[in-house]
Design an enzyme around this catalytic site. Structure first.
Site, mmCIF file in Angstrom:
data_model
loop_
_atom_site.group_PDB
_atom_site.id
_atom_site.type_symbol
_atom_site.label_atom_id
_atom_site.label_comp_id
_atom_site.label_asym_id
_atom_site.label_seq_id
_atom_site.Cartn_x
_atom_site.Cartn_y
_atom_site.Cartn_z
ATOM 1 C CD GLU A 46 7.276 54.652 69.737
ATOM 2 O OE1 GLU A 46 7.808 54.118 68.748
ATOM 3 O OE2 GLU A 46 6.322 54.129 70.379
ATOM 4 C CE LYS A 116 9.376 50.718 68.276
ATOM 5 N NZ LYS A 116 8.065 51.356 68.005
ATOM 6 C CB CYS A 165 6.929 51.272 71.684
ATOM 7 S SG CYS A 165 5.132 50.951 71.660
#
Length: 642
Positions: A46, A116, A165
């Site tokens: 990330e 994300k 994540c």
């Protein structure tokens, strides 16, 4: 994709905070090295283009402008590794919003951007200070499609989905829907700091998500170079597949770390096809069809693909470590004993009759029987073990049979079948000097008749001893040892039987019993239906006739568990048994396996009841339904072409 495998990598590289130019250089160098090893898809951490811990610098136009420029530069660099797609993390502006994105690059172009979805803002995380959720965002960014639910079409019907994540840690991770939409490979660009106990929890999370989604899960998280002001990052690269961690990199290293694995896409597709509930879930959960982006890749040169980059277990039925063996053996024995105990309880039987040959299968059946009787608080004397010496019985197996019955405290009987079988030969006009199938099967059926009649006389039931490997090969006498009233070993393959007997031996608590069990393990596998040699040793060795059981169990596992073709099983076997068996030997026994597996189905169509223990089972009422008239021609033809 070769033989159903697709090569992926997870990589973590040293990061220089707020220096996109230096970071993409590290990424490009690593990607080129992975490409030279035949990797088709590689994921980096990330925000790997800038570093994860840049803080308020994320809202600085200098850094954001440099990030966009660096991504275009990296796209140009990707022309030097045209057979590999890479996925990197970067902060990107979309209108007046800043998104934490995964950027897909291949063949000189930026192909897709995935933002994300879930932005953490608790404990040590405060990402909402800088980033917005990408949920519902659509359009284009850096000239490429932008959406959280994009699917990457890698060619050859291989699709990948991306989450970042925190997405994994939510009740319904986006990867669930990416998998339901068709992605067999799930990528996670992460920046997970390290805390006590977190790594083990994370590995469990990754493993379970890969299993739940029937997918591969490729995870990369940063290490050296991230700020240690408040957090420390250990550098993690993990690849899981369908509930199993395939590979993970060392942690706490300063340099570049990567793991490479060949993902078994064919096996994943087979499991999804086999489990109808997967498609029912997709129908219930997916309201719209996901947008698919093609990611064109140049072919991989043959010299880059090489050997499989994954472990292929030569003994798939047996646990790899002593700790796992102990846990698995305990579970298996409990399943067997519980099934038998329930059958005894349901039928009201307090007697059990079992033929004891001094071989592995009957030994395991007897050991399980004692566990079942102990569970029901029945005296072990209710187990009637009968040894039935015949024309091929050796002193070694007879002595071991007597010893284990005595030391286990069961009722031991001996009935010599010689005279009865000779009378039978006279009745049917068979020459006893002709040691053919009639000579052998007459002994097996005489033993079964004795067991059945003793069970009737005692008001008990006959416990079957035949194992899964014998059922697969048809290595049993029809209406002889093939038949019983409950087959306690019906789903235990031969390679596992040996480990279970050893497990009992190591815990026997009686030296004489332990020695006998270890000797049974070391005794050549044989039905002992042909007279012993001049020295009194076993002359008829099963594995000389039907082949090594470790090969047949390997063939059986991949045939039933994954529906694999002979060509694919052959490649897997070459990898798993490299240095143990030659290609010619593997081909020979593979041919024998498929010929016997098809020809002997009629024996499996009328098997007694027995407990299912593992994922591979041949019960005609449960896992395996196959016509006895099916031909093996297609399978044998493919083997001939290898």
């Amino acid at each position: 994709m070769q033989d159903g495998f697709f090569r992926v990598a997870a990589a973590t590289v040293p990061v220089v905070l707020a220096n996109p130019e230096e970071n993409i250089r590290h990424i490009a160098e690593t990607a080129a090295g992975l490409s030279s090893q035949g990797v088709r898809l590689a994921v980096f951490p990330e925000l790997s283009v800038t570093g994860y811990t840049c803080g308020d610098l994320f809202h600085n136009s200098t850094l954001l402008n440099a990030t966009e420029e660096a991504l275009h530069t990296l796209a140009g660099m990707s022309k030097s590794f045209p057979s590999t797609a890479i996925v990197v993390g970067a902060p990107l502006r979309h209108g007046h919003r800043l998104l934490n994105c995964a950027v897909v690059i291949a063949g000189g172009e930026i192909r897709a951007v995935v933002p994300k979805t879930y932005i953490p803002n608790y404990n040590e995380f405060y990402e909402k200070r800088w980033f917005d959720s990408g949920h519902g965002e659509t359009g284009t960014l850096l000239g490429a499609p932008l959406a959280a639910d994009l699917l990457l079409d890698m060619g050859n019907e291989v699709k990948a989905g991306i989450e970042i994540c925190e997405d994994l840690w939510t009740p319904i991770p986006p990867s669930c829907r990416r998998a339901l939409a068709g992605a067999q490979i799930l990528l996670n660009l992460s920046a997970s700091d390290d805390l006590i106990g977190k790594y083990d929890y994370l590995c469990d999370l990754i493993r379970q998500q890969s299993g739940r989604c029937i997918a591969a899960y490729v995870y990369a998280s940063p290490g050296f170079g991230e700020s240690s002001t408040d957090l420390v990052f250990d550098g993690k690269a993990i690849i899981a597949e369908n509930g199993t961690i395939l590979a993970s990199s060392p942690r706490w290293e300063t340099g570049t770390r990567s793991v490479i694995c060949d993902i078994d896409v064919e096996a994943l597709n087979r499991d999804r096809m086999h489990m109808g509930s997967f498609h029912d879930c997709a129908s219930a959960e997916l309201e719209t069809q996901a947008q698919t982006v093609k990611v064109p890749l140049a072919p991989v040169p043959d010299d880059m693909s090489g050997e499989l980059r994954r472990h292929i277990d030569p003994h798939p039925f047996v646990a790899a470590s002593d700790k796992e063996i102990d846990a698995r053996a305990t579970e298996i024995i409990n399943i067997q004993a519980a099934g038998l105990a329930q059958r005894l309880s349901a039928t009201g039987c307090r007697k059990l009759v079992v033929g004891i040959s001094g071989g592995l299968d009957s030994t395991l059946a007897l050991l399980v029987a004692t566990k079942a009787f102990d569970r029901l608080k029945l005296p072990r004397t209710g187990i009637i073990g009968i040894t039935m010496p015949g024309f091929g019985t050796t002193g070694r197996t007879h002595a071991n049979a007597v010893t284990i019955m005595e030391r286990l405290g069961v009722t031991a009987r001996e009935i010599n079948i010689g005279n009865a079988v000779m009378q039978h030969f006279a009745d049917i006009g068979h020459d006893p000097e002709v040691h053919d199938v009639t000579y052998e099967n007459s002994q097996a059926r005489e033993r079964t008749q004795i067991l059945m009649d003793v069970a009737n006389r005692e008001g008990g039931m006959v416990l079957g001893t035949g194992d899964l490997s014998e059922l697969a090969l048809g290595w049993a006498t029809y209406n002889g040892d093939h038949m019983s009233m409950y087959g306690v070993n019906a789903s235990i393959p031969k390679t596992l039987v040996k480990y279970l007997v050893r497990w009992f031996a190591d815990r026997a608590g009686n030296p004489e019993l332990a020695n006998a069990l270890h000797d049974i393990i070391d005794t050549p596998i044989s039905p002992e239906l042909i007279p012993a040699d001049a020295d009194g040793n076993i002359a008829q060795k099963t594995e000389d006739l039907v082949g090594p059981y470790e090969l047949h169990d390997f063939f059986l596992y991949h045939t039933l568990r994954f529906g694999s073709s002979p060509r694919r099983i052959y490649r897997l076997a070459l990898h798993a048994f490299n240095g143990t068996y030659s290609p010619e030997t593997i081909r020979h026994w593979l041919r024998i396996f498929f010929r016997r597996f098809f020809n002997q189905q009629f024996k499996r169509s009328c098997l007694p009841d027995g407990p299912k223990v593992g994922s591979v089972c041949l019960s005609p009422r449960g896992d395996w339904r196959m016509p006895s008239d099916a031909t093996s021609a297609l399978w044998l033809r493919e083997i001939e072409s290898l």
